[in-house]
Design a protein around this motif. Sequence first.
Motif, PDB file in Angstrom:
ATOM      1  N   GLY A   1      33.098  49.841  38.091  1.00  0.00           N
ATOM      2  CA  GLY A   1      33.321  48.832  37.333  1.00  0.00           C
ATOM      3  C   GLY A   1      32.453  47.542  37.566  1.00  0.00           C
ATOM      4  O   GLY A   1      31.431  47.468  38.503  1.00  0.00           O
ATOM      5  N   GLN A   2      32.944  46.446  36.988  1.00  0.00           N
ATOM      6  CA  GLN A   2      31.948  45.172  37.010  1.00  0.00           C
ATOM      7  C   GLN A   2      32.459  44.490  38.354  1.00  0.00           C
ATOM      8  O   GLN A   2      31.682  43.138  38.814  1.00  0.00           O
ATOM      9  CB  GLN A   2      31.820  44.368  35.905  1.00  0.00           C
ATOM     10  CG  GLN A   2      33.129  43.305  35.660  1.00  0.00           C
ATOM     11  CD  GLN A   2      34.574  44.237  35.418  1.00  0.00           C
ATOM     12  OE1 GLN A   2      34.594  45.316  35.220  1.00  0.00           O
ATOM     13  NE2 GLN A   2      35.605  43.459  35.587  1.00  0.00           N
ATOM     14  N   GLY A   3      33.576  44.542  38.843  1.00  0.00           N
ATOM     15  CA  GLY A   3      34.111  44.095  39.984  1.00  0.00           C
ATOM     16  C   GLY A   3      34.686  42.656  39.783  1.00  0.00           C
ATOM     17  O   GLY A   3      34.806  42.226  38.652  1.00  0.00           O
ATOM     18  N   THR A   4      35.650  42.475  40.665  1.00  0.00           N
ATOM     19  CA  THR A   4      36.499  41.313  40.624  1.00  0.00           C
ATOM     20  C   THR A   4      36.529  40.626  42.156  1.00  0.00           C
ATOM     21  O   THR A   4      36.722  41.295  42.679  1.00  0.00           O
ATOM     22  CB  THR A   4      37.981  41.844  40.128  1.00  0.00           C
ATOM     23  OG1 THR A   4      38.729  40.737  39.941  1.00  0.00           O
ATOM     24  CG2 THR A   4      38.783  42.581  41.295  1.00  0.00           C
ATOM     25  N   GLN A   5      36.535  39.153  41.902  1.00  0.00           N
ATOM     26  CA  GLN A   5      36.341  38.171  43.295  1.00  0.00           C
ATOM     27  C   GLN A   5      37.484  38.235  43.755  1.00  0.00           C
ATOM     28  O   GLN A   5      38.689  37.779  43.136  1.00  0.00           O
ATOM     29  CB  GLN A   5      35.651  37.137  43.023  1.00  0.00           C
ATOM     30  CG  GLN A   5      35.485  36.183  44.079  1.00  0.00           C
ATOM     31  CD  GLN A   5      34.549  36.724  44.910  1.00  0.00           C
ATOM     32  OE1 GLN A   5      33.466  37.062  44.685  1.00  0.00           O
ATOM     33  NE2 GLN A   5      34.940  36.661  46.296  1.00  0.00           N
TER      34      GLN A   5
ATOM     35  N   ASP B   1      38.945  39.670  54.214  1.00  0.00           N
ATOM     36  CA  ASP B   1      39.239  40.538  52.816  1.00  0.00           C
ATOM     37  C   ASP B   1      38.297  39.842  51.825  1.00  0.00           C
ATOM     38  O   ASP B   1      38.170  40.431  50.842  1.00  0.00           O
ATOM     39  CB  ASP B   1      40.764  40.639  52.381  1.00  0.00           C
ATOM     40  CG  ASP B   1      41.532  41.321  53.460  1.00  0.00           C
ATOM     41  OD1 ASP B   1      42.621  40.952  53.963  1.00  0.00           O
ATOM     42  OD2 ASP B   1      40.944  42.330  54.304  1.00  0.00           O
ATOM     43  N   THR B   2      37.969  38.676  51.990  1.00  0.00           N
ATOM     44  CA  THR B   2      37.214  38.202  51.087  1.00  0.00           C
ATOM     45  C   THR B   2      35.830  38.818  50.420  1.00  0.00           C
ATOM     46  O   THR B   2      35.157  39.294  51.586  1.00  0.00           O
ATOM     47  CB  THR B   2      36.638  36.645  51.363  1.00  0.00           C
ATOM     48  OG1 THR B   2      37.819  35.668  51.391  1.00  0.00           O
ATOM     49  CG2 THR B   2      35.706  36.023  50.527  1.00  0.00           C
ATOM     50  N   ALA B   3      35.699  39.255  49.417  1.00  0.00           N
ATOM     51  CA  ALA B   3      34.710  40.290  48.827  1.00  0.00           C
ATOM     52  C   ALA B   3      34.984  40.299  47.453  1.00  0.00           C
ATOM     53  O   ALA B   3      35.852  40.109  46.807  1.00  0.00           O
ATOM     54  CB  ALA B   3      34.742  41.195  49.524  1.00  0.00           C
ATOM     55  N   VAL B   4      33.905  40.931  46.690  1.00  0.00           N
ATOM     56  CA  VAL B   4      33.976  41.448  45.091  1.00  0.00           C
ATOM     57  C   VAL B   4      34.514  42.926  45.616  1.00  0.00           C
ATOM     58  O   VAL B   4      33.933  43.545  46.140  1.00  0.00           O
ATOM     59  CB  VAL B   4      32.564  41.345  44.657  1.00  0.00           C
ATOM     60  CG1 VAL B   4      32.859  42.099  43.386  1.00  0.00           C
ATOM     61  CG2 VAL B   4      32.070  40.030  44.435  1.00  0.00           C
ATOM     62  N   TYR B   5      35.424  43.111  44.925  1.00  0.00           N
ATOM     63  CA  TYR B   5      36.244  44.379  44.810  1.00  0.00           C
ATOM     64  C   TYR B   5      35.758  45.188  43.637  1.00  0.00           C
ATOM     65  O   TYR B   5      35.817  44.601  42.573  1.00  0.00           O
ATOM     66  CB  TYR B   5      37.712  44.256  45.122  1.00  0.00           C
ATOM     67  CG  TYR B   5      38.089  44.128  46.335  1.00  0.00           C
ATOM     68  CD1 TYR B   5      37.893  42.739  46.672  1.00  0.00           C
ATOM     69  CD2 TYR B   5      38.644  44.949  47.071  1.00  0.00           C
ATOM     70  CE1 TYR B   5      38.113  42.324  48.107  1.00  0.00           C
ATOM     71  CE2 TYR B   5      39.315  44.658  48.380  1.00  0.00           C
ATOM     72  CZ  TYR B   5      38.914  43.211  48.909  1.00  0.00           C
ATOM     73  OH  TYR B   5      39.373  42.775  50.260  1.00  0.00           O
ATOM     74  N   TYR B   6      35.154  46.471  43.837  1.00  0.00           N
ATOM     75  CA  TYR B   6      34.740  47.470  42.740  1.00  0.00           C
ATOM     76  C   TYR B   6      35.851  48.575  42.798  1.00  0.00           C
ATOM     77  O   TYR B   6      35.982  49.187  43.931  1.00  0.00           O
ATOM     78  CB  TYR B   6      33.325  47.678  43.050  1.00  0.00           C
ATOM     79  CG  TYR B   6      32.443  46.636  43.066  1.00  0.00           C
ATOM     80  CD1 TYR B   6      32.073  45.888  43.857  1.00  0.00           C
ATOM     81  CD2 TYR B   6      31.786  46.412  41.769  1.00  0.00           C
ATOM     82  CE1 TYR B   6      31.129  44.791  44.017  1.00  0.00           C
ATOM     83  CE2 TYR B   6      30.777  45.460  41.571  1.00  0.00           C
ATOM     84  CZ  TYR B   6      30.444  44.449  42.781  1.00  0.00           C
ATOM     85  OH  TYR B   6      29.694  43.545  42.805  1.00  0.00           O
ATOM     86  N   CYS B   7      35.925  49.057  41.733  1.00  0.00           N
ATOM     87  CA  CYS B   7      36.575  50.249  41.317  1.00  0.00           C
ATOM     88  C   CYS B   7      35.407  51.465  41.009  1.00  0.00           C
ATOM     89  O   CYS B   7      34.510  50.848  40.434  1.00  0.00           O
ATOM     90  CB  CYS B   7      37.412  50.190  40.173  1.00  0.00           C
ATOM     91  SG  CYS B   7      38.287  51.706  39.476  1.00  0.00           S
ATOM     92  N   GLY B   8      35.822  52.367  41.633  1.00  0.00           N
ATOM     93  CA  GLY B   8      34.613  53.518  41.504  1.00  0.00           C
ATOM     94  C   GLY B   8      35.345  54.805  41.321  1.00  0.00           C
ATOM     95  O   GLY B   8      36.407  55.140  41.550  1.00  0.00           O
ATOM     96  N   ARG B   9      34.655  55.636  40.687  1.00  0.00           N
ATOM     97  CA  ARG B   9      35.177  57.082  40.236  1.00  0.00           C
ATOM     98  C   ARG B   9      34.121  58.044  40.313  1.00  0.00           C
ATOM     99  O   ARG B   9      33.058  57.858  39.889  1.00  0.00           O
ATOM    100  CB  ARG B   9      35.708  57.208  38.792  1.00  0.00           C
ATOM    101  CG  ARG B   9      36.710  58.229  38.845  1.00  0.00           C
ATOM    102  CD  ARG B   9      37.092  58.343  37.128  1.00  0.00           C
ATOM    103  NE  ARG B   9      35.975  59.515  36.818  1.00  0.00           N
ATOM    104  CZ  ARG B   9      35.996  60.018  35.419  1.00  0.00           C
ATOM    105  NH1 ARG B   9      36.659  59.434  34.496  1.00  0.00           N
ATOM    106  NH2 ARG B   9      35.307  61.103  35.360  1.00  0.00           N
ATOM    107  N   THR B  10      34.356  59.334  41.005  1.00  0.00           N
ATOM    108  CA  THR B  10      33.441  60.376  41.043  1.00  0.00           C
ATOM    109  C   THR B  10      33.246  61.180  39.844  1.00  0.00           C
ATOM    110  O   THR B  10      34.004  60.971  39.031  1.00  0.00           O
ATOM    111  CB  THR B  10      33.870  61.254  42.051  1.00  0.00           C
ATOM    112  OG1 THR B  10      35.022  62.037  41.824  1.00  0.00           O
ATOM    113  CG2 THR B  10      34.036  60.748  43.488  1.00  0.00           C
ATOM    114  N   MET B  11      31.955  61.567  39.718  1.00  0.00           N
ATOM    115  CA  MET B  11      31.979  62.408  38.250  1.00  0.00           C
ATOM    116  C   MET B  11      32.351  63.908  38.448  1.00  0.00           C
ATOM    117  O   MET B  11      32.942  64.295  37.560  1.00  0.00           O
ATOM    118  CB  MET B  11      30.449  62.386  37.989  1.00  0.00           C
ATOM    119  CG  MET B  11      30.158  63.389  36.701  1.00  0.00           C
ATOM    120  SD  MET B  11      28.263  63.502  36.623  1.00  0.00           S
ATOM    121  CE  MET B  11      27.885  61.967  35.899  1.00  0.00           C
TER     122      MET B  11
END
Length: 129
Positions: A120-124, A93-103
């Motif tokens: 978003g900018q991501g969180t490790q 599960d190690t990764a940078v996690y990003y939040c995304g939103r559709t337009m």
Amino acid sequence: QVELVESGGGMAQTGDSLRLSCVASGRTRSNSIMAWFRQAPGKSRRDREFVAGLRWSDGEAAYGDSVKGRFTISKDGAKDTVYLQMDSLKPEDTAVYYCGRTMTSYSIVVTSTTFYYYWGQGTQVTVSS
């Protein structure tokens, strides 16, 4: 303009839990999709893996196969925040996690990065064995 800000990442050990948060600012279309993706070390943005997503209007959710039964996505409409509760964490599960939103609005939870316009900018998240 829409801005997404993630938080909650960090270090964990196998079996631990973490909760990620993503606060959205700006107008939210009722049927827009908010989702979590992750980008493993050495992978490109194009290879981000869909983790979980939900339809903002009613919370209808979908999950990637690798996290089903371990991760839970939820939202707090009053706070314009989407959460990712991650239980039984594994080293993979190690990764940078990003939040995304559709337009735009969709009737289903879309899982390809090509549908997501805001990021978003991501969180490790780092999980050790």
